[in-house]
Scaffold this motif. Structure first.
Motif, mmCIF file in Angstrom:
data_model
loop_
_atom_site.group_PDB
_atom_site.id
_atom_site.type_symbol
_atom_site.label_atom_id
_atom_site.label_comp_id
_atom_site.label_asym_id
_atom_site.label_seq_id
_atom_site.Cartn_x
_atom_site.Cartn_y
_atom_site.Cartn_z
ATOM 1 N N GLY A 119 92.276 -6.798 -31.183
ATOM 2 C CA GLY A 119 90.873 -6.987 -30.852
ATOM 3 C C GLY A 119 89.987 -5.806 -31.188
ATOM 4 N N ARG A 120 90.507 -4.598 -31.056
ATOM 5 C CA ARG A 120 89.697 -3.413 -31.336
ATOM 6 C C ARG A 120 89.408 -3.238 -32.821
ATOM 7 N NH1 ARG A 120 93.235 0.857 -28.292
ATOM 8 N NH2 ARG A 120 94.802 -0.649 -28.880
ATOM 9 N N ALA A 121 90.143 -3.901 -33.696
ATOM 10 C CA ALA A 121 89.940 -3.761 -35.137
ATOM 11 C C ALA A 121 88.637 -4.390 -35.598
ATOM 12 C CB ALA A 121 91.103 -4.387 -35.896
ATOM 13 N N VAL A 122 88.106 -5.312 -34.813
ATOM 14 C CA VAL A 122 86.888 -6.017 -35.219
ATOM 15 C C VAL A 122 85.693 -5.072 -35.291
ATOM 16 C CG1 VAL A 122 85.255 -7.824 -34.562
ATOM 17 C CG2 VAL A 122 87.700 -8.219 -34.324
ATOM 18 N N GLY A 123 85.508 -4.244 -34.287
ATOM 19 C CA GLY A 123 84.339 -3.386 -34.247
ATOM 20 C C GLY A 123 84.610 -1.930 -34.570
ATOM 21 N N ARG B 167 87.204 -12.752 -39.075
ATOM 22 C CA ARG B 167 88.599 -12.580 -39.479
ATOM 23 C C ARG B 167 88.711 -12.144 -40.929
ATOM 24 N NH1 ARG B 167 88.976 -17.698 -37.054
ATOM 25 N NH2 ARG B 167 89.612 -18.604 -39.036
ATOM 26 N N ASN B 168 87.921 -12.727 -41.800
ATOM 27 C CA ASN B 168 87.952 -12.348 -43.212
ATOM 28 C C ASN B 168 87.460 -10.924 -43.423
ATOM 29 O OD1 ASN B 168 89.040 -14.736 -44.117
ATOM 30 N ND2 ASN B 168 87.034 -15.706 -44.351
ATOM 31 N N VAL C 299 95.599 -12.055 -38.894
ATOM 32 C CA VAL C 299 94.451 -11.918 -38.000
ATOM 33 C C VAL C 299 94.363 -13.207 -37.195
ATOM 34 C CG1 VAL C 299 91.982 -11.480 -37.859
ATOM 35 C CG2 VAL C 299 93.294 -10.482 -39.728
ATOM 36 N N SER C 300 94.481 -13.098 -35.890
ATOM 37 C CA SER C 300 94.491 -14.258 -35.015
ATOM 38 C C SER C 300 93.104 -14.877 -34.892
ATOM 39 C CB SER C 300 94.980 -13.835 -33.630
ATOM 40 O OG SER C 300 94.849 -14.893 -32.718
ATOM 41 N N THR C 301 93.068 -16.162 -34.613
ATOM 42 C CA THR C 301 91.792 -16.840 -34.392
ATOM 43 C C THR C 301 91.130 -16.374 -33.106
ATOM 44 O OG1 THR C 301 92.942 -18.679 -33.329
ATOM 45 C CG2 THR C 301 92.456 -18.888 -35.674
ATOM 46 N N LYS C 302 91.875 -15.686 -32.263
ATOM 47 C CA LYS C 302 91.295 -15.159 -31.025
ATOM 48 C C LYS C 302 90.278 -14.049 -31.288
ATOM 49 C CE LYS C 302 95.456 -16.006 -28.322
ATOM 50 N NZ LYS C 302 96.531 -15.393 -27.546
ATOM 51 N N LEU C 303 90.326 -13.450 -32.471
ATOM 52 C CA LEU C 303 89.414 -12.347 -32.787
ATOM 53 C C LEU C 303 88.011 -12.819 -33.128
ATOM 54 C CD1 LEU C 303 91.634 -9.930 -34.850
ATOM 55 C CD2 LEU C 303 91.096 -9.890 -32.431
ATOM 56 N N GLY C 304 87.867 -14.051 -33.499
ATOM 57 C CA GLY C 304 86.536 -14.550 -33.834
ATOM 58 C C GLY C 304 86.611 -15.656 -34.867
#
Length: 87
Positions: free
Chosen positions: A58-62, A28-29, A18-23
């Motif tokens: 990016g779409r995996a976050v929400g 990420r956790n 999980v990249s740091t770009k995601l948040g």
């Protein structure tokens, strides 16, 4: 996104990135925990002997949990990782 490569161990090894770009770390956790739960619930349906890496986008976050699960199973199906008996 799912990457896979055969190994000679007879068991599946999983990797999550999980990249740091995601948040920040909490976000990420959370994505990582959701990935681990999806894999845990669906591990019986996969053939053994693969190194599998799940890459968060990016779409995996929400995304809802069921949508992530369907996406994971679709990717595994396209890669030929799902056992015939599980279909």
């Amino acid at each position: 996104m799912v990457y896979c490569r055969p190994n000679r161990l007879g068991v599946n090894r999983m990797g999550y990135t999980v990249s740091t770009k995601l948040g920040h770390a909490v976000v990420r956790n959370r994505v990582r925990r959701r990935f681990r739960e999806i894999v845990r619930l669906n591990s019986a349906a996969l053939t053994q002997g693969w190194d599998i890496i799940l890459v968060a986008r990016g779409r995996a976050v929400g995304a809802p949990f069921d949508k992530l699960t369907r996406a994971y199973l679709d990717c595994c199906g396209k890669l030929g990782l799902i056992r015939e008996a599980a279909l």
